[in-house]
Design a protein around this motif. Sequence first.
Motif, PDB file in Angstrom:
ATOM      1  N   ASP A  88      81.333  32.692  40.208  1.00  0.00           N
ATOM      2  CA  ASP A  88      80.858  31.869  39.095  1.00  0.00           C
ATOM      3  C   ASP A  88      81.548  30.506  39.131  1.00  0.00           C
ATOM      4  N   ASP A  89      81.327  29.688  38.117  1.00  0.00           N
ATOM      5  CA  ASP A  89      81.894  28.343  38.082  1.00  0.00           C
ATOM      6  C   ASP A  89      83.417  28.329  38.054  1.00  0.00           C
ATOM      7  N   GLU A  90      84.028  29.427  37.609  1.00  0.00           N
ATOM      8  CA  GLU A  90      85.494  29.522  37.572  1.00  0.00           C
ATOM      9  C   GLU A  90      86.069  30.159  38.836  1.00  0.00           C
ATOM     10  N   GLY A  91      85.196  30.542  39.769  1.00  0.00           N
ATOM     11  CA  GLY A  91      85.633  31.145  41.017  1.00  0.00           C
ATOM     12  C   GLY A  91      85.817  32.651  40.952  1.00  0.00           C
ATOM     13  N   PHE A  92      85.296  33.290  39.910  1.00  0.00           N
ATOM     14  CA  PHE A  92      85.421  34.738  39.765  1.00  0.00           C
ATOM     15  C   PHE A  92      84.208  35.455  40.333  1.00  0.00           C
ATOM     16  N   LYS A  93      84.466  36.563  41.025  1.00  0.00           N
ATOM     17  CA  LYS A  93      83.408  37.462  41.473  1.00  0.00           C
ATOM     18  C   LYS A  93      83.208  38.539  40.403  1.00  0.00           C
ATOM     19  N   ALA A  94      82.166  39.323  40.560  1.00  0.00           N
ATOM     20  CA  ALA A  94      81.845  40.367  39.570  1.00  0.00           C
ATOM     21  C   ALA A  94      82.999  41.356  39.394  1.00  0.00           C
ATOM     22  N   LEU A  95      83.728  41.685  40.470  1.00  0.00           N
ATOM     23  CA  LEU A  95      84.859  42.619  40.353  1.00  0.00           C
ATOM     24  C   LEU A  95      85.901  42.074  39.392  1.00  0.00           C
ATOM     25  N   MET A  96      86.276  40.827  39.554  1.00  0.00           N
ATOM     26  CA  MET A  96      87.297  40.241  38.690  1.00  0.00           C
ATOM     27  C   MET A  96      86.812  40.129  37.242  1.00  0.00           C
ATOM     28  N   ILE A  97      85.536  39.867  37.061  1.00  0.00           N
ATOM     29  CA  ILE A  97      84.981  39.819  35.710  1.00  0.00           C
ATOM     30  C   ILE A  97      85.063  41.203  35.076  1.00  0.00           C
ATOM     31  N   SER A  98      84.769  42.247  35.857  1.00  0.00           N
ATOM     32  CA  SER A  98      84.868  43.617  35.346  1.00  0.00           C
ATOM     33  C   SER A  98      86.298  43.969  34.973  1.00  0.00           C
ATOM     34  N   VAL A  99      87.258  43.519  35.778  1.00  0.00           N
ATOM     35  CA  VAL A  99      88.675  43.753  35.456  1.00  0.00           C
ATOM     36  C   VAL A  99      89.020  43.021  34.169  1.00  0.00           C
ATOM     37  N   ALA A 121      92.879  42.050  42.140  1.00  0.00           N
ATOM     38  CA  ALA A 121      92.314  42.616  40.914  1.00  0.00           C
ATOM     39  C   ALA A 121      93.367  43.420  40.158  1.00  0.00           C
ATOM     40  N   LEU A 122      94.212  44.147  40.882  1.00  0.00           N
ATOM     41  CA  LEU A 122      95.275  44.917  40.238  1.00  0.00           C
ATOM     42  C   LEU A 122      96.307  43.982  39.601  1.00  0.00           C
ATOM     43  N   LEU A 123      96.636  42.910  40.266  1.00  0.00           N
ATOM     44  CA  LEU A 123      97.563  41.931  39.682  1.00  0.00           C
ATOM     45  C   LEU A 123      96.983  41.338  38.400  1.00  0.00           C
ATOM     46  N   LEU A 124      95.687  41.052  38.409  1.00  0.00           N
ATOM     47  CA  LEU A 124      95.028  40.535  37.202  1.00  0.00           C
ATOM     48  C   LEU A 124      95.036  41.578  36.086  1.00  0.00           C
ATOM     49  N   SER A 136      91.375  53.075  38.248  1.00  0.00           N
ATOM     50  CA  SER A 136      90.193  52.875  39.098  1.00  0.00           C
ATOM     51  C   SER A 136      90.548  52.039  40.321  1.00  0.00           C
ATOM     52  N   LEU A 137      91.297  50.979  40.118  1.00  0.00           N
ATOM     53  CA  LEU A 137      91.661  50.093  41.229  1.00  0.00           C
ATOM     54  C   LEU A 137      92.544  50.806  42.251  1.00  0.00           C
ATOM     55  N   SER A 146     101.505  45.483  45.821  1.00  0.00           N
ATOM     56  CA  SER A 146     101.014  44.123  46.069  1.00  0.00           C
ATOM     57  C   SER A 146     101.912  43.130  45.335  1.00  0.00           C
ATOM     58  N   ARG A 147     101.890  41.891  45.781  1.00  0.00           N
ATOM     59  CA  ARG A 147     102.798  40.892  45.215  1.00  0.00           C
ATOM     60  C   ARG A 147     102.098  39.565  44.957  1.00  0.00           C
ATOM     61  N   MET A 148     102.568  38.912  43.907  1.00  0.00           N
ATOM     62  CA  MET A 148     102.183  37.532  43.651  1.00  0.00           C
ATOM     63  C   MET A 148     102.927  36.666  44.668  1.00  0.00           C
ATOM     64  N   GLU A 149     102.598  35.396  44.736  1.00  0.00           N
ATOM     65  CA  GLU A 149     103.285  34.498  45.662  1.00  0.00           C
ATOM     66  C   GLU A 149     104.784  34.429  45.389  1.00  0.00           C
ATOM     67  N   ASP A 150     105.185  34.620  44.136  1.00  0.00           N
ATOM     68  CA  ASP A 150     106.604  34.562  43.784  1.00  0.00           C
ATOM     69  C   ASP A 150     107.312  35.905  43.955  1.00  0.00           C
ATOM     70  N   GLY A 151     106.618  36.915  44.466  1.00  0.00           N
ATOM     71  CA  GLY A 151     107.232  38.207  44.753  1.00  0.00           C
ATOM     72  C   GLY A 151     107.043  39.259  43.671  1.00  0.00           C
ATOM     73  N   ARG A 152     106.510  38.884  42.528  1.00  0.00           N
ATOM     74  CA  ARG A 152     106.341  39.869  41.455  1.00  0.00           C
ATOM     75  C   ARG A 152     105.219  40.847  41.788  1.00  0.00           C
ATOM     76  N   THR A 153     105.466  42.111  41.432  1.00  0.00           N
ATOM     77  CA  THR A 153     104.491  43.177  41.635  1.00  0.00           C
ATOM     78  C   THR A 153     103.722  43.409  40.336  1.00  0.00           C
ATOM     79  N   PRO A 154     102.655  44.221  40.394  1.00  0.00           N
ATOM     80  CA  PRO A 154     101.938  44.535  39.155  1.00  0.00           C
ATOM     81  C   PRO A 154     102.844  45.132  38.075  1.00  0.00           C
TER      82      PRO A 154
END
Length: 188
Positions: A88-99, A121-124, A136-137, A146-154
Amino acid sequence: REGNVEAMKKFISAGFSKDTLNPEGDTSLHVAVMAGQESAADFLLRRGIAIDSKGAKGRTPLMAAAAAGQSGMVNWLLRQGADPQAKDDEGFKALMISVREGSPKSVEQLAVYDRGDLDNALLLAALLGKANVIDSLTNYGASVYSRMEDGRTPLMIAAENGHADSVRLLIDGGDDIALHTRRYRSWI
């Protein structure tokens, strides 16, 4: 919205354009899928409305169904050939919108089409505290490591944002709390 195919036939035969947008900028297909009206959506597709037409916020009907929590329509649209990789215009796919909307059934249906984005998606989900989609994820392969760029996990993200239910699910999912505790303490 009402699923009244007979009325839709009369409008089209009277010259009403199938491509007319509502005030929000959505097509009639968007409206039908958001309302869960499969027969109306099928009628519109057979009349030539593009399955991946862009509506409000640049969303496709698949994204609109995901945002509305219409998992049955998500499944139906995927079977009709809707593109789960569209953004979409914000760069989200349907999976991320569902999350973002916290729709576990839609997440499950979209996860198999978007395996490369499951960790994001899990980080979100952890950031937003969407505990209802975390299971589900992870069931479809998202890694609790999984990690963010700064090393943080979910787990870290959920804990930092006070999402206790998400924290419990992530710990139950196999996250090593001792590892995170040691790393988190080294940051402060």
